[in-house]
Design a protein around this motif. Structure first.
Motif, PDB file in Angstrom:
ATOM      1  N   ARG A  62     -29.778 -20.417  25.005  1.00  0.00           N
ATOM      2  CA  ARG A  62     -28.448 -20.865  24.616  1.00  0.00           C
ATOM      3  C   ARG A  62     -27.556 -21.326  25.883  1.00  0.00           C
ATOM      4  O   ARG A  62     -27.467 -20.567  26.837  1.00  0.00           O
ATOM      5  CB  ARG A  62     -27.755 -19.565  24.058  1.00  0.00           C
ATOM      6  N   GLU A  63     -26.899 -22.499  25.660  1.00  0.00           N
ATOM      7  CA  GLU A  63     -26.235 -23.276  27.149  1.00  0.00           C
ATOM      8  C   GLU A  63     -24.781 -23.431  26.408  1.00  0.00           C
ATOM      9  O   GLU A  63     -25.002 -24.257  25.547  1.00  0.00           O
ATOM     10  CB  GLU A  63     -27.138 -23.901  27.571  1.00  0.00           C
ATOM     11  N   ASN A  64     -23.732 -23.335  27.278  1.00  0.00           N
ATOM     12  CA  ASN A  64     -22.547 -23.914  26.530  1.00  0.00           C
ATOM     13  C   ASN A  64     -22.107 -23.752  25.121  1.00  0.00           C
ATOM     14  O   ASN A  64     -21.698 -24.733  24.473  1.00  0.00           O
ATOM     15  CB  ASN A  64     -22.469 -25.485  27.047  1.00  0.00           C
ATOM     16  N   PRO A 118     -31.153 -30.293  23.015  1.00  0.00           N
ATOM     17  CA  PRO A 118     -30.020 -29.735  21.946  1.00  0.00           C
ATOM     18  C   PRO A 118     -30.569 -29.511  20.904  1.00  0.00           C
ATOM     19  O   PRO A 118     -31.219 -30.211  20.009  1.00  0.00           O
ATOM     20  CB  PRO A 118     -28.798 -30.695  22.019  1.00  0.00           C
ATOM     21  N   VAL A 119     -30.313 -28.160  20.124  1.00  0.00           N
ATOM     22  CA  VAL A 119     -30.736 -27.900  18.807  1.00  0.00           C
ATOM     23  C   VAL A 119     -29.338 -27.496  18.009  1.00  0.00           C
ATOM     24  O   VAL A 119     -28.473 -26.870  18.585  1.00  0.00           O
ATOM     25  CB  VAL A 119     -31.710 -26.795  18.689  1.00  0.00           C
ATOM     26  N   ALA A 157     -31.345 -14.210  21.833  1.00  0.00           N
ATOM     27  CA  ALA A 157     -30.504 -14.901  22.987  1.00  0.00           C
ATOM     28  C   ALA A 157     -30.248 -16.298  22.486  1.00  0.00           C
ATOM     29  O   ALA A 157     -29.096 -16.753  22.943  1.00  0.00           O
ATOM     30  CB  ALA A 157     -31.027 -14.780  24.375  1.00  0.00           C
ATOM     31  N   ALA A 158     -30.945 -16.876  21.798  1.00  0.00           N
ATOM     32  CA  ALA A 158     -30.508 -18.409  21.334  1.00  0.00           C
ATOM     33  C   ALA A 158     -29.513 -18.543  20.147  1.00  0.00           C
ATOM     34  O   ALA A 158     -28.801 -19.828  20.140  1.00  0.00           O
ATOM     35  CB  ALA A 158     -32.109 -19.185  21.009  1.00  0.00           C
ATOM     36  N   VAL A 159     -29.495 -17.532  19.531  1.00  0.00           N
ATOM     37  CA  VAL A 159     -28.676 -17.726  18.352  1.00  0.00           C
ATOM     38  C   VAL A 159     -27.491 -16.705  18.398  1.00  0.00           C
ATOM     39  O   VAL A 159     -26.600 -16.726  17.469  1.00  0.00           O
ATOM     40  CB  VAL A 159     -29.409 -17.424  16.875  1.00  0.00           C
ATOM     41  N   ALA A 160     -27.299 -15.989  19.446  1.00  0.00           N
ATOM     42  CA  ALA A 160     -26.108 -14.890  19.243  1.00  0.00           C
ATOM     43  C   ALA A 160     -24.916 -15.649  19.945  1.00  0.00           C
ATOM     44  O   ALA A 160     -25.140 -16.352  21.191  1.00  0.00           O
ATOM     45  CB  ALA A 160     -26.546 -13.683  20.339  1.00  0.00           C
ATOM     46  N   THR A 161     -23.956 -15.370  19.303  1.00  0.00           N
ATOM     47  CA  THR A 161     -22.582 -16.382  19.718  1.00  0.00           C
ATOM     48  C   THR A 161     -21.932 -15.597  20.679  1.00  0.00           C
ATOM     49  O   THR A 161     -21.901 -14.284  20.991  1.00  0.00           O
ATOM     50  CB  THR A 161     -21.819 -16.636  18.543  1.00  0.00           C
ATOM     51  N   GLU A 162     -20.977 -16.218  21.497  1.00  0.00           N
ATOM     52  CA  GLU A 162     -20.174 -15.712  22.513  1.00  0.00           C
ATOM     53  C   GLU A 162     -19.075 -14.841  22.179  1.00  0.00           C
ATOM     54  O   GLU A 162     -18.430 -14.147  22.847  1.00  0.00           O
ATOM     55  CB  GLU A 162     -19.633 -16.785  23.562  1.00  0.00           C
ATOM     56  N   ASP A 163     -18.689 -15.057  20.940  1.00  0.00           N
ATOM     57  CA  ASP A 163     -17.575 -14.071  20.487  1.00  0.00           C
ATOM     58  C   ASP A 163     -17.934 -12.914  19.660  1.00  0.00           C
ATOM     59  O   ASP A 163     -17.325 -12.311  18.627  1.00  0.00           O
ATOM     60  CB  ASP A 163     -16.652 -14.864  19.456  1.00  0.00           C
ATOM     61  N   GLY A 164     -19.304 -12.277  19.822  1.00  0.00           N
ATOM     62  CA  GLY A 164     -20.026 -11.385  19.052  1.00  0.00           C
ATOM     63  C   GLY A 164     -19.391  -9.875  19.531  1.00  0.00           C
ATOM     64  O   GLY A 164     -19.951  -9.015  18.903  1.00  0.00           O
ATOM     65  N   ASN A 165     -18.548  -9.537  20.404  1.00  0.00           N
ATOM     66  CA  ASN A 165     -18.177  -8.372  20.765  1.00  0.00           C
ATOM     67  C   ASN A 165     -17.254  -7.714  20.006  1.00  0.00           C
ATOM     68  O   ASN A 165     -16.764  -8.264  19.054  1.00  0.00           O
ATOM     69  CB  ASN A 165     -17.756  -8.384  22.070  1.00  0.00           C
ATOM     70  N   LEU A 166     -17.209  -6.380  19.723  1.00  0.00           N
ATOM     71  CA  LEU A 166     -16.309  -5.649  18.889  1.00  0.00           C
ATOM     72  C   LEU A 166     -15.557  -4.372  19.906  1.00  0.00           C
ATOM     73  O   LEU A 166     -16.265  -4.060  20.652  1.00  0.00           O
ATOM     74  CB  LEU A 166     -16.912  -4.934  17.744  1.00  0.00           C
ATOM     75  N   GLU A 167     -14.622  -4.275  19.304  1.00  0.00           N
ATOM     76  CA  GLU A 167     -13.756  -3.015  19.995  1.00  0.00           C
ATOM     77  C   GLU A 167     -14.362  -1.788  19.727  1.00  0.00           C
ATOM     78  O   GLU A 167     -14.958  -1.633  18.285  1.00  0.00           O
ATOM     79  CB  GLU A 167     -12.147  -2.977  19.458  1.00  0.00           C
ATOM     80  N   ARG A 168     -14.402  -0.596  20.202  1.00  0.00           N
ATOM     81  CA  ARG A 168     -15.097   0.363  20.032  1.00  0.00           C
ATOM     82  C   ARG A 168     -14.679   1.029  18.745  1.00  0.00           C
ATOM     83  O   ARG A 168     -15.544   1.429  17.998  1.00  0.00           O
ATOM     84  CB  ARG A 168     -14.533   1.569  21.125  1.00  0.00           C
ATOM     85  N   ASN A 169     -13.561   1.097  18.315  1.00  0.00           N
ATOM     86  CA  ASN A 169     -13.017   1.614  16.906  1.00  0.00           C
ATOM     87  C   ASN A 169     -13.410   0.829  15.815  1.00  0.00           C
ATOM     88  O   ASN A 169     -13.899   1.458  14.736  1.00  0.00           O
ATOM     89  CB  ASN A 169     -11.398   1.764  16.905  1.00  0.00           C
ATOM     90  N   THR A 170     -13.224  -0.388  16.083  1.00  0.00           N
ATOM     91  CA  THR A 170     -14.149  -1.299  14.956  1.00  0.00           C
ATOM     92  C   THR A 170     -15.590  -1.376  14.907  1.00  0.00           C
ATOM     93  O   THR A 170     -15.969  -1.131  13.684  1.00  0.00           O
ATOM     94  CB  THR A 170     -13.698  -2.803  15.251  1.00  0.00           C
ATOM     95  N   PHE A 171     -16.229  -0.856  15.749  1.00  0.00           N
ATOM     96  CA  PHE A 171     -17.599  -0.876  15.772  1.00  0.00           C
ATOM     97  C   PHE A 171     -17.870   0.438  15.050  1.00  0.00           C
ATOM     98  O   PHE A 171     -18.699   0.417  14.119  1.00  0.00           O
ATOM     99  CB  PHE A 171     -18.142  -0.613  17.086  1.00  0.00           C
ATOM    100  N   LEU A 172     -17.207   1.564  15.425  1.00  0.00           N
ATOM    101  CA  LEU A 172     -17.480   2.835  14.849  1.00  0.00           C
ATOM    102  C   LEU A 172     -17.357   2.887  13.233  1.00  0.00           C
ATOM    103  O   LEU A 172     -17.994   3.558  12.623  1.00  0.00           O
ATOM    104  CB  LEU A 172     -16.597   3.998  15.616  1.00  0.00           C
ATOM    105  N   GLN A 173     -15.943   2.052  12.894  1.00  0.00           N
ATOM    106  CA  GLN A 173     -15.646   2.263  11.544  1.00  0.00           C
ATOM    107  C   GLN A 173     -16.762   1.350  10.833  1.00  0.00           C
ATOM    108  O   GLN A 173     -17.087   1.698   9.574  1.00  0.00           O
ATOM    109  CB  GLN A 173     -14.168   1.412  11.361  1.00  0.00           C
TER     110      GLN A 173
END
Length: 271
Positions: A62-64, A118-119, A157-173
């Motif tokens: 994954r690049e750019n 590019p894919v 790693a090739a298909v996971a997006t850059e905006d995939g993080n979650l806040e701790r409370n959101t993850f827990l819920q």
């Protein structure tokens, strides 16, 4: 030298008659507790004895903000090679080449050239049936007219997006809201040195650590998450291990639990 051959399309179908591979119970070969090979060297996708003297190494990355196929062509035949065409079989991700292969002319006896293709995600290229991380590829050697085939495995790693993080409370819920039917678990053979080291490697593939803690039984626990394109599916991952002891348990919760093998492979490679 003539320009590189265009990407395969229209009426030309190098994959005609090639049926989709069945979904494997262990598509990443993680069974048996064996460690994965080092990701530093790109794996050989097409051996020279299968490619009439052409060897291809590479991996999806994954690049750019997009997926690319990083490939290296080596010509072990006795004739110069110039021009290659590529085609993907229908696959669970809908991956398809975007543009032409730009491979320089390859001299005989070991001439090599690298390229990044590019894919894109194309809904019309999504294969029916159960999720399968494998990607079947056909390469046409324009010089000789021969067509070679190989099967690759799409890494997280090739298909996971850059905006995939979650806040701790959101993850827990979200974790607590997902039923047992949305959970997959697997033992891996790799040893985890530390949560920090594992988190750093996973973050390079857009898998983000949310929290870490120790259990009353003395185990170390790390929680991380990612979003998988093109499904827009969030994976919630727990990695549990006993410090100083080989192996770890990886638990994945998601609305798409069939994608869990992507996380199992990612943790195995990063540990």
């Amino acid at each position: 030298a003539p320009p590189a051959a265009p990407a395969v399309g229209g009426g030309l179908d190098m994959l005609g008659g090639l049926t989709a591979a069945p979904a494997a119970a262990d598509p990443f070969g993680l069974g048996g507790g064996m460690g994965m090979a080092s990701p530093a060297a790109a794996p050989v996708l097409l051996a020279q004895d299968k490619g009439n003297g052409l060897q291809i190494s590479g991996q999806l990355q994954r690049e750019n903000g997009g997926a690319v196929y990083s490939l290296e062509f080596t010509n072990f035949s006795a004739m110069p090679l110039n021009g290659f065409m590529i085609q993907f079989n229908k696959n669970s991700f809908g991956l398809t080449p975007q543009g032409a292969l730009q491979v320089p002319p390859l001299a005989p006896g070991g001439g090599a050239g690298a390229t990044k293709l590019p894919v894109a995600f194309n809904p019309q290229q999504v294969s029916p049936g159960a999720f399968n991380p494998q990607l079947q590829v056909a390469i046409k050697n324009v010089t000789s007219g021969s067509v070679s085939y190989f099967t690759d495995t799409v890494p997280l790693a090739a298909v996971a997006t850059e905006d995939g993080n979650l806040e701790r409370n959101t993850f827990l819920q979200t974790w607590q809201s997902l039923p047992e039917a949305m959970e997959q678990k697997q033992q891996i053979g790799a040893s985890v040195a530390s949560a920090e080291a594992l988190a750093q490697k996973l973050a390079g593939g857009n898998v983000f650590m949310v929290a870490q803690q120790s259990s009353p039984m003395g185990k170390s626990l790390m929680y991380c998450t990612c979003k998988v394109a093109p499904f827009n599916a969030q994976l919630l991952v727990e990695v549990a291990w006993a410090p100083g002891t080989p192996g770890a348990t990886v638990t994945v919760k998601s609305q798409r639990p069939d994608l869990a093998p992507l996380a199992f492979q990612a943790v195995q490679r990063a540990a």
